[in-house]
Design a protein around this motif. Structure first.
Motif, mmCIF file in Angstrom:
data_model
loop_
_atom_site.group_PDB
_atom_site.id
_atom_site.type_symbol
_atom_site.label_atom_id
_atom_site.label_comp_id
_atom_site.label_asym_id
_atom_site.label_seq_id
_atom_site.Cartn_x
_atom_site.Cartn_y
_atom_site.Cartn_z
ATOM 1 N N ARG A 1 0.820 -1.217 0.000
ATOM 2 C CA ARG A 1 0.000 0.000 0.000
ATOM 3 C C ARG A 1 0.853 1.266 0.000
ATOM 4 N NH1 ARG A 1 -4.933 -1.393 4.138
ATOM 5 N NH2 ARG A 1 -5.625 -3.295 3.083
ATOM 6 N N LEU A 2 1.918 1.290 0.801
ATOM 7 C CA LEU A 2 2.694 2.526 0.927
ATOM 8 C C LEU A 2 3.330 2.956 -0.401
ATOM 9 C CD1 LEU A 2 3.384 4.739 2.862
ATOM 10 C CD2 LEU A 2 5.446 3.493 3.503
ATOM 11 N N ALA B 1 1.246 7.604 -6.064
ATOM 12 C CA ALA B 1 0.105 8.458 -6.436
ATOM 13 C C ALA B 1 0.401 9.908 -6.040
ATOM 14 C CB ALA B 1 -1.164 7.959 -5.756
ATOM 15 N N ALA B 2 0.895 10.100 -4.810
ATOM 16 C CA ALA B 2 1.192 11.459 -4.347
ATOM 17 C C ALA B 2 2.260 12.106 -5.228
ATOM 18 C CB ALA B 2 1.647 11.422 -2.892
ATOM 19 N N LEU B 3 3.282 11.331 -5.583
ATOM 20 C CA LEU B 3 4.367 11.885 -6.397
ATOM 21 C C LEU B 3 3.880 12.244 -7.798
ATOM 22 C CD1 LEU B 3 7.234 9.488 -5.307
ATOM 23 C CD2 LEU B 3 7.189 11.958 -4.947
ATOM 24 N N VAL B 4 3.044 11.370 -8.379
ATOM 25 C CA VAL B 4 2.549 11.659 -9.731
ATOM 26 C C VAL B 4 1.680 12.914 -9.707
ATOM 27 C CG1 VAL B 4 1.002 10.834 -11.541
ATOM 28 C CG2 VAL B 4 2.747 9.321 -10.614
ATOM 29 N N GLY B 5 0.793 13.014 -8.702
ATOM 30 C CA GLY B 5 -0.015 14.230 -8.574
ATOM 31 C C GLY B 5 0.861 15.447 -8.343
ATOM 32 N N GLY B 6 1.898 15.250 -7.517
ATOM 33 C CA GLY B 6 2.809 16.344 -7.199
ATOM 34 C C GLY B 6 3.738 16.698 -8.343
ATOM 35 N N ALA B 7 3.811 15.837 -9.371
ATOM 36 C CA ALA B 7 4.634 16.152 -10.543
ATOM 37 C C ALA B 7 3.791 16.779 -11.648
ATOM 38 C CB ALA B 7 5.308 14.873 -11.062
ATOM 39 N N TRP C 1 14.972 -2.675 -16.312
ATOM 40 C CA TRP C 1 16.004 -1.639 -16.184
ATOM 41 C C TRP C 1 15.760 -0.915 -14.876
ATOM 42 C CZ3 TRP C 1 16.061 3.818 -16.178
ATOM 43 C CH2 TRP C 1 17.355 4.374 -16.278
ATOM 44 N N GLY C 2 16.593 -1.240 -13.897
ATOM 45 C CA GLY C 2 16.464 -0.612 -12.575
ATOM 46 C C GLY C 2 15.069 -0.737 -11.997
ATOM 47 N N GLY C 3 14.474 -1.917 -12.094
ATOM 48 C CA GLY C 3 13.158 -2.111 -11.502
ATOM 49 C C GLY C 3 12.016 -1.644 -12.390
ATOM 50 N N LEU C 4 12.333 -1.151 -13.571
ATOM 51 C CA LEU C 4 11.284 -0.703 -14.485
ATOM 52 C C LEU C 4 11.174 -1.676 -15.644
ATOM 53 C CD1 LEU C 4 12.174 3.073 -14.691
ATOM 54 C CD2 LEU C 4 10.369 2.027 -13.343
ATOM 55 N N GLY C 5 9.946 -1.867 -16.123
ATOM 56 C CA GLY C 5 9.736 -2.773 -17.240
ATOM 57 C C GLY C 5 9.871 -2.075 -18.575
ATOM 58 N N ALA C 6 9.738 -2.861 -19.652
ATOM 59 C CA ALA C 6 9.877 -2.318 -21.001
ATOM 60 C C ALA C 6 8.848 -1.222 -21.269
ATOM 61 C CB ALA C 6 9.712 -3.442 -22.019
ATOM 62 N N VAL C 7 7.634 -1.403 -20.739
ATOM 63 C CA VAL C 7 6.579 -0.426 -21.008
ATOM 64 C C VAL C 7 6.991 0.952 -20.504
ATOM 65 C CG1 VAL C 7 4.181 0.164 -20.550
ATOM 66 C CG2 VAL C 7 4.815 -2.208 -20.960
ATOM 67 N N SER C 8 7.501 1.003 -19.257
ATOM 68 C CA SER C 8 7.915 2.292 -18.683
ATOM 69 C C SER C 8 9.042 2.917 -19.484
ATOM 70 C CB SER C 8 8.379 2.102 -17.241
ATOM 71 O OG SER C 8 7.287 1.778 -16.431
ATOM 72 N N SER D 1 5.416 0.286 -7.406
ATOM 73 C CA SER D 1 6.472 -0.425 -6.698
ATOM 74 C C SER D 1 7.435 0.611 -6.134
ATOM 75 C CB SER D 1 7.217 -1.358 -7.658
ATOM 76 O OG SER D 1 7.847 -0.575 -8.660
ATOM 77 N N TRP D 2 8.283 0.185 -5.210
ATOM 78 C CA TRP D 2 9.259 1.108 -4.636
ATOM 79 C C TRP D 2 10.189 1.705 -5.691
ATOM 80 C CZ3 TRP D 2 8.707 3.726 -0.510
ATOM 81 C CH2 TRP D 2 8.019 3.192 0.593
ATOM 82 N N PRO D 3 10.744 0.900 -6.625
ATOM 83 C CA PRO D 3 11.659 1.518 -7.610
ATOM 84 C C PRO D 3 10.980 2.612 -8.420
ATOM 85 C CG PRO D 3 11.811 -0.866 -7.717
ATOM 86 C CD PRO D 3 10.705 -0.558 -6.776
#
Lengths: 369, 257
Positions: free
Chosen positions: A90-91, A97-103, A147-154, A226-228
């Protein structure tokens, strides 16, 4: 009329403002409001973490988080699984979500200011369609990579977003100058072109599962948080956020016409380039970790502007805080409305955001952009 | 100094010198290059040949903010964002003095307030730009220029859209400021009589070249004006100031009653 319209010439002005000029500040106490915004985020985040497939009392959530912050290892009066659910599932989601809104919100504010256009949002110059095409390519061809915890889509979405922005900027950069109108039109044209490619790939894939995946991504979701992902966006924001804030005053001056801004000593071309690069970078990162979430970047800056005035030195940080709160609440609704199924969060942002925005417009007409 | 655009020479060999405490007026028919001159002097355009010096230093060698601390411009028809207050607008005059975070100090606020008091708009400080009349907006823009604490002031038709009362008020104010603060001022005028009344020296431009330069009574003479404007004029002294006043001669004057 609001207090800002009183005659400020009265030297004997009562109240905590020793100088008559201080009474003219909009908002009166910016620092206090920003701290209050931060407190609201913490509160909303704890409530957001508490809610889910099974709820955990908010007080317990707060103590679990606090214990983690101070690093106590003494045995806890709650099941270990709670800690796992909170810290690993959850965290990161709430934080993302907070970061995306804050960006997206301050990026939207910056685009509105740069283009001096109230309809501008972070996706104006092709970022969303570029990211959409990148993600669609990755999904339609079933590309696999980490790549550093990110998938191809990202990764593909990020590359697509930046490539589209660079292309639009290059097209509209002529003779050492960039025309804002050309930038906007090039963005619209390229956006339409890339969207047509995206749709073509979706039909070509002719695979129900992949099509649903693409459509879901295009609407935006935090289901794959995810955390990454959160760490990536947080680090970009930590560098770019202060930069946007530092350029806020120049953005104020750019609200005048270009000639006046130059005559007041603002290097217009350089300022514009820095702001476009910075805002595009945060937007591209946000989109690549969460998909294309619409409406936040459009309405949050307007709401802040309508309530507290147009000064970007306050607008940018306050948009970030308000956008974060808005996005956490929207994600909460997206998770719970059709529980156990999940809505794309973009559906919620548009559904809740638009009526609220119309209400604000009616309330404070004289303060419109 | 010469300026060309797309192969057309807009200004040709213009030679000007501004001095503290003096107001130079630039007059001439439409398209003579008056606004181009102001844009060159404020570095919105670069001359093709020749040089422009500010305090003895080539204009292109000045940093943008450094230059805005010395030279302020009052544009012809400034676009002002309607949702900012008059106060916020005048504070923007402090832009070239602000640090990298763009935060004004107590001193900046005092200077902005003094500028507003000087131009008589302090009582409007909390109003939004959209709530101000054209004349009030113009005085806010003048206050913003004063807040820059300039040594040189450029004005492009400062009274173009004002009624006769505000024209007089604004120009009297500017003339007083030029005197008090020993500003070197250059103003573009459409109205020959306003130029005659308020300037120490006039420059008459025609098709990008200087046709006449000197005191109002030297420049505003029927033969010179006829050559530049192509219309017949009479010149008579102003009943109070004695400055030359220009009256166009109508080919067939309509009956007064």
């Amino acid at each position: 009329m609001s207090q800002a319209n009183e005659r400020p010439g009265n030297r004997g002005l009562p109240g905590p403002w020793p100088n008559p000029e201080d009474a003219l500040r909009r908002p009166r106490r910016p620092a206090l409001l920003l701290w209050a915004g931060l407190a609201v985020i913490l509160l909303v985040a704890v409530l957001g973490v508490a809610q889910g497939s099974f709820s955990i009392p908010p007080v317990t959530v707060a103590s679990i988080l606090w214990r983690r912050v101070i690093g106590t290892v003494s045995p806890a009066p709650w099941p270990d699984s709670w800690e796992t659910v909170i810290l690993d599932i959850r965290l990161p989601r709430i934080l993302l979500a907070a970061l995306v809104g804050g960006a997206l919100s301050p990026a939207g504010a910056v685009y509105q200011g740069l283009f001096r256009n109230p309809l501008a949002d972070p996706y104006l110059i092709g970022i969303s369609s570029g990211a959409g095409l990148g993600a669609t390519i990755a999904i339609a061809f079933g590309l696999q990579m980490r790549w550093g915890g990110l998938g191809a889509v990202s990764v593909f979405a990020f590359i697509g977003a930046l490539a589209a922005t660079v292309l639009v900027y290059t097209v509209s950069h002529l003779g050492g100058r960039t025309s804002v109108a050309t930038l906007l039109l090039a963005g619209v044209a390229l956006g339409a072109f890339l969207s047509s490619l995206t749709t073509f790939l979706m039909f070509r894939a002719a695979d129900a599962f992949r099509t649903v995946h693409i459509v879901g991504w295009l609407m935006g979701s935090f289901a794959l948080s995810s955390w990454p992902r959160a760490q990536l966006l947080a680090s970009v924001l930590m560098v770019v956020g202060p930069l946007l804030w530092a350029y806020a005053h120049r953005l104020n001056v750019l609200q005048l016409d270009e000639d006046q801004a130059r005559q007041l000593g603002v290097p217009v071309e350089r300022t514009r380039l820095v702001l476009i690069v910075a805002a595009s970078l945060v937007t591209a990162t946000a989109v690549s970790v969460s998909g294309v979430i619409g409406f936040v970047g459009l309405i949050v800056p307007h709401a802040v502007r309508l309530v507290w005035g147009p000064d970007y030195r306050f607008l940018i940080p306050m948009s970030a805080l308000s956008g974060a709160v808005f996005m956490v609440l929207a994600d909460g609704l997206a998770r719970s409305l059709l529980s156990p199924a999940e809505l794309p969060v973009g559906v919620v942002t548009a559904f809740c955001g638009a009526p609220f925005f119309l209400y604000l417009l009616r309330q404070r007409k004289h303060l419109a952009f | 100094m010469t300026f060309s655009f797309n192969g057309t020479t807009v200004l040709d060999r213009v030679d000007l010198h501004l001095e503290p405490g003096r107001m130079v007026g630039v007059i001439g028919p439409n398209g003579a290059g008056k606004t181009t001159l102001v844009r060159l002097l404020s570095r919105l355009l670069t001359p093709a040949e020749g040089q422009i010096q500010l305090n003895g230093r080539e204009l292109s060698h000045w940093q943008p903010s450094e230059m805005a601390r010395v030279l302020a411009v009052i544009p012809q028809n400034p676009e002002l964002p309607p949702t900012f207050t008059a106060w916020e607008m005048v504070l923007m005059g402090r832009t070239p003095y602000l640090g990298w975070m763009g935060k004004e100090s107590e001193g900046d606020r005092v200077i902005a307030r003094r500028a507003m008091e000087k131009t008589g708009v302090w009582h409007l400080a909390g109003r939004l730009i959209s709530q101000l009349s054209g004349g009030e907006q113009q005085r806010v823009v003048i206050a913003r220029a004063l807040a820059q604490q300039p040594r040189v002031l450029l004005l492009d038709e400062p009274t173009a859209h004002l009624d006769i009362n505000h024209q007089v008020q604004t120009l009297t104010l500017i003339a007083r400021l030029v005197q008090e603060r020993q500003l070197a001022a250059l103003a573009v005028f459409h109205d020959l009589n306003l130029a005659s009344q308020h300037c120490d020296e006039l420059v008459l431009l025609h098709r990008g070249t200087v046709v006449a330069q000197g005191s109002p009574s030297q420049v505003l003479t029927p033969p010179v004006l006829q050559q530049a404007y192509g219309t017949e004029v009479d010149v008579m002294p102003h009943p109070h100031s004695g400055r030359p006043m220009v009256f166009p001669v109508c080919p067939s004057p309509p009956s007064a009653n």
